[in-house]
Design a protein around this motif. Structure first.
Motif, PDB file in Angstrom:
ATOM      1  N   ILE A  26       0.744  -1.195   0.019  1.00 12.24           N
ATOM      2  CA  ILE A  26      -0.045  -0.056   0.015  1.00 12.24           C
ATOM      3  C   ILE A  26       0.589   1.184   0.184  1.00 12.24           C
ATOM      4  O   ILE A  26       0.678   2.188  -0.635  1.00 12.24           O
ATOM      5  CB  ILE A  26      -1.036  -0.092   1.200  1.00 12.24           C
ATOM      6  CG1 ILE A  26      -1.837  -1.255   0.987  1.00 12.24           C
ATOM      7  CG2 ILE A  26      -1.548   1.472   1.409  1.00 12.24           C
ATOM      8  CD1 ILE A  26      -2.721  -1.470   2.608  1.00 12.24           C
ATOM      9  N   ARG A  81      -7.703  -5.313  -5.820  1.00 12.35           N
ATOM     10  CA  ARG A  81      -7.053  -5.294  -4.348  1.00 12.35           C
ATOM     11  C   ARG A  81      -7.819  -5.615  -3.335  1.00 12.35           C
ATOM     12  O   ARG A  81      -7.114  -5.715  -2.176  1.00 12.35           O
ATOM     13  CB  ARG A  81      -6.804  -3.507  -4.335  1.00 12.35           C
ATOM     14  CG  ARG A  81      -5.696  -3.001  -5.207  1.00 12.35           C
ATOM     15  CD  ARG A  81      -5.492  -1.600  -5.159  1.00 12.35           C
ATOM     16  NE  ARG A  81      -4.481  -1.385  -6.271  1.00 12.35           N
ATOM     17  CZ  ARG A  81      -3.906   0.035  -6.523  1.00 12.35           C
ATOM     18  NH1 ARG A  81      -4.488   0.929  -5.528  1.00 12.35           N
ATOM     19  NH2 ARG A  81      -2.952   0.391  -7.177  1.00 12.35           N
ATOM     20  N   TRP A 139      -6.772   2.999  -1.099  1.00 12.28           N
ATOM     21  CA  TRP A 139      -6.011   2.351  -2.038  1.00 12.28           C
ATOM     22  C   TRP A 139      -6.821   1.025  -2.558  1.00 12.28           C
ATOM     23  O   TRP A 139      -6.853   0.861  -3.809  1.00 12.28           O
ATOM     24  CB  TRP A 139      -5.003   1.596  -1.253  1.00 12.28           C
ATOM     25  CG  TRP A 139      -4.188   0.814  -1.888  1.00 12.28           C
ATOM     26  CD1 TRP A 139      -3.214   0.891  -2.668  1.00 12.28           C
ATOM     27  CD2 TRP A 139      -4.274  -0.657  -1.722  1.00 12.28           C
ATOM     28  NE1 TRP A 139      -2.663  -0.363  -3.497  1.00 12.28           N
ATOM     29  CE2 TRP A 139      -3.312  -1.335  -2.614  1.00 12.28           C
ATOM     30  CE3 TRP A 139      -5.163  -1.389  -0.860  1.00 12.28           C
ATOM     31  CZ2 TRP A 139      -3.088  -2.825  -2.487  1.00 12.28           C
ATOM     32  CZ3 TRP A 139      -4.949  -3.091  -0.734  1.00 12.28           C
ATOM     33  CH2 TRP A 139      -4.011  -3.429  -1.679  1.00 12.28           C
ATOM     34  N   ASP A 142       2.358   1.728  -3.320  1.00  7.48           N
ATOM     35  CA  ASP A 142       1.434   2.307  -4.622  1.00  7.48           C
ATOM     36  C   ASP A 142       1.235   3.785  -4.330  1.00  7.48           C
ATOM     37  O   ASP A 142       0.629   4.278  -5.243  1.00  7.48           O
ATOM     38  CB  ASP A 142       0.077   1.388  -4.427  1.00  7.48           C
ATOM     39  CG  ASP A 142       0.353  -0.127  -4.958  1.00  7.48           C
ATOM     40  OD1 ASP A 142       1.288  -0.177  -5.652  1.00  7.48           O
ATOM     41  OD2 ASP A 142      -0.339  -1.053  -4.838  1.00  7.48           O
ATOM     42  N   LEU A 143       0.951   4.156  -3.137  1.00  4.95           N
ATOM     43  CA  LEU A 143       0.663   5.471  -2.820  1.00  4.95           C
ATOM     44  C   LEU A 143       1.667   6.424  -2.579  1.00  4.95           C
ATOM     45  O   LEU A 143       1.272   7.653  -2.232  1.00  4.95           O
ATOM     46  CB  LEU A 143      -0.422   5.462  -1.480  1.00  4.95           C
ATOM     47  CG  LEU A 143      -1.740   4.689  -1.506  1.00  4.95           C
ATOM     48  CD1 LEU A 143      -2.416   4.753  -0.200  1.00  4.95           C
ATOM     49  CD2 LEU A 143      -2.550   5.375  -2.685  1.00  4.95           C
TER      50      LEU A 143
END
Length: 417
Positions: free
Chosen positions: A259, A293, A285, A262-263
């Motif tokens: 996470i 996800r 997310w 990805d962020l």
């Protein structure tokens, strides 16, 4: 001697308006305004309750006050009933249920609508908003639950005092002393002095749809079907149940690493993901690519645990939750259920085995869907004994279904049933 008399009618008691007028702020919670009004007059909370005609025995009276309570407050203070109503949750359709009206999400969910008698209501606050106020007041959003960031400043709400780590709270009208809003009741520190943290853009974009869903009672998010807010609550609640209740700490750590990558967040250890904001971060997310996800989140636990999580829900929420990712499939299933719910397979309409299998799989352990699964096996041509062993229905019942729904069933066979 008798005389004609006219009975006297007692005039209703005259309500004397207060000598001081305190205008509610735009978006203020009713309990916050009552505390400010009492402090301006010099009353303690219990005296304020008696003055306004409020039954303070219920600490959550301000969330959905009765019409007579709104009328009494309006007459005494001069504030219109419509304006008093806007400071309550009466018009929040998604929070119409007492079970869902006040929950702050997070690793440890705190229920706000039934606190202990006299105990304060846990809430959140924005330090910058309190610093900008000439007189500290608490917004209604801060006490409704699911509030994680300030839409004005884009900063994360504080849940605990920055100095003593006591929960941020809103005193009830049963408190003994007059509270000072924006001040920690434990150590006296000002919440406006707390350091601010900028919120992630993904959570900022998620916050407003969340509050809109609570007000409208319908949740509309890209990639998900439109559903009731209660279903969305159950859906988001799956995240802490699935992630934090699993004993596999390594899988949880790998999820948090994924996470953060990805962020574009800095690496964080698994112990720092315990705030309500962090849960909204995971939800934001996940909602970027819901189906993919959500499968990753479920991968943090074994399949049996994930199934147990879903089966805790009531049948209605469970069925909606299982189909929240597919709008088209749900529409088809609902249309089919509408035509077959009252009398199964009317008008010589016999769906094929694949269609019945799909409907049955979506309902898991629901008895109606188990029946669909058994009939699907009849359509496939399975033997009666094999179907009995699989579904557990009596042999006589399965035999009747086998004669009626098997693909080769003749009209004479159906007529004989």
């Amino acid at each position: 001697m008798l005389y004609e008399v006219t009975p006297l009618t007692r005039s209703p008691p005259r309500i004397v308006p207060l000598p001081i007028m305190v205008d509610p702020m735009e978006g203020e919670a009713l309990i916050s305004w009552c505390h400010r009004l009492g402090a301006r007059i010099g009353f303690r909370p219990r005296e304020t309750a008696r003055m306004l005609g409020v039954d303070s025995s219920d600490p959550a009276w301000w969330q959905r006050p009765r019409p007579e309570t709104l009328l009494a407050i309006s007459r005494r203070t001069g504030v219109s009933m419509k304006r008093v109503r806007t400071m309550t949750l009466l018009d929040w359709k998604g929070l119409s249920s007492q079970k869902t009206c006040g929950q702050i999400v997070g690793r440890r969910t705190r229920n706000l609508h039934r606190p202990w008698e006299g105990s304060p209501l846990h809430c959140v606050a924005c330090p910058q908003c309190l610093a900008d106020d000439r007189e500290a007041w608490f917004r209604l959003d801060w006490l409704t639950g699911w509030a994680t960031l300030c839409p004005v400043h884009g900063t994360v709400f504080i849940e605990y005092c920055w100095k003593c780590r006591s929960p941020v709270s809103m005193p009830t009208l049963r408190a003994r002393d007059t509270p000072t809003l924006g001040i920690c009741s434990n150590c006296g520190a000002r919440h406006c002095d707390a350091p601010s943290t900028n919120a992630h853009p993904a959570v900022v974009a998620l916050q407003e749809p969340m509050f809109k869903a609570m007000r409208d009672g319908k949740a509309r998010f890209p990639g998900l079907q439109t559903c009731a807010w209660s279903t969305m609550v159950a859906f988001i609640a799956q995240i802490p149940w699935t992630v934090w209740e699993t004993p596999n700490g390594r899988r949880r750590h790998l999820l948090f690493v994924r996470i953060a990558e990805d962020l574009n967040l800095p690496p964080m250890n698994s112990g720092s993901w315990g705030r309500a904001y962090d849960l909204m971060l995971i939800a934001a997310w996940m909602l970027q690519k819901p189906l993919e996800r959500w499968s990753i989140i479920l991968g943090t636990s074994n399949a049996k645990h994930a199934l147990e999580v879903v089966m805790r829900l009531p049948v209605r929420q469970r069925t909606r939750l299982l189909n929240i990712f597919s709008v088209d499939e749900v529409a088809r299933r609902n249309a089919y259920m509408q035509t077959t719910k009252d009398s199964f397979c009317q008008n010589d309409y016999y769906p094929d085995a694949e269609t019945l299998q799909q409907h049955a799989a979506s309902g898991m352990n629901d008895p109606f869907y188990q029946r669909l699964l058994a009939i699907a096996r009849c359509r496939e041509g399975a033997s009666v004994q094999a179907i009995v062993d699989e579904c557990g229905y009596p042999h006589r019942t399965v035999s009747r279904w086998w004669l009626k729904y098997r693909h080769q069933a003749s009209k004479q066979d159906r007529a004989s049933i």
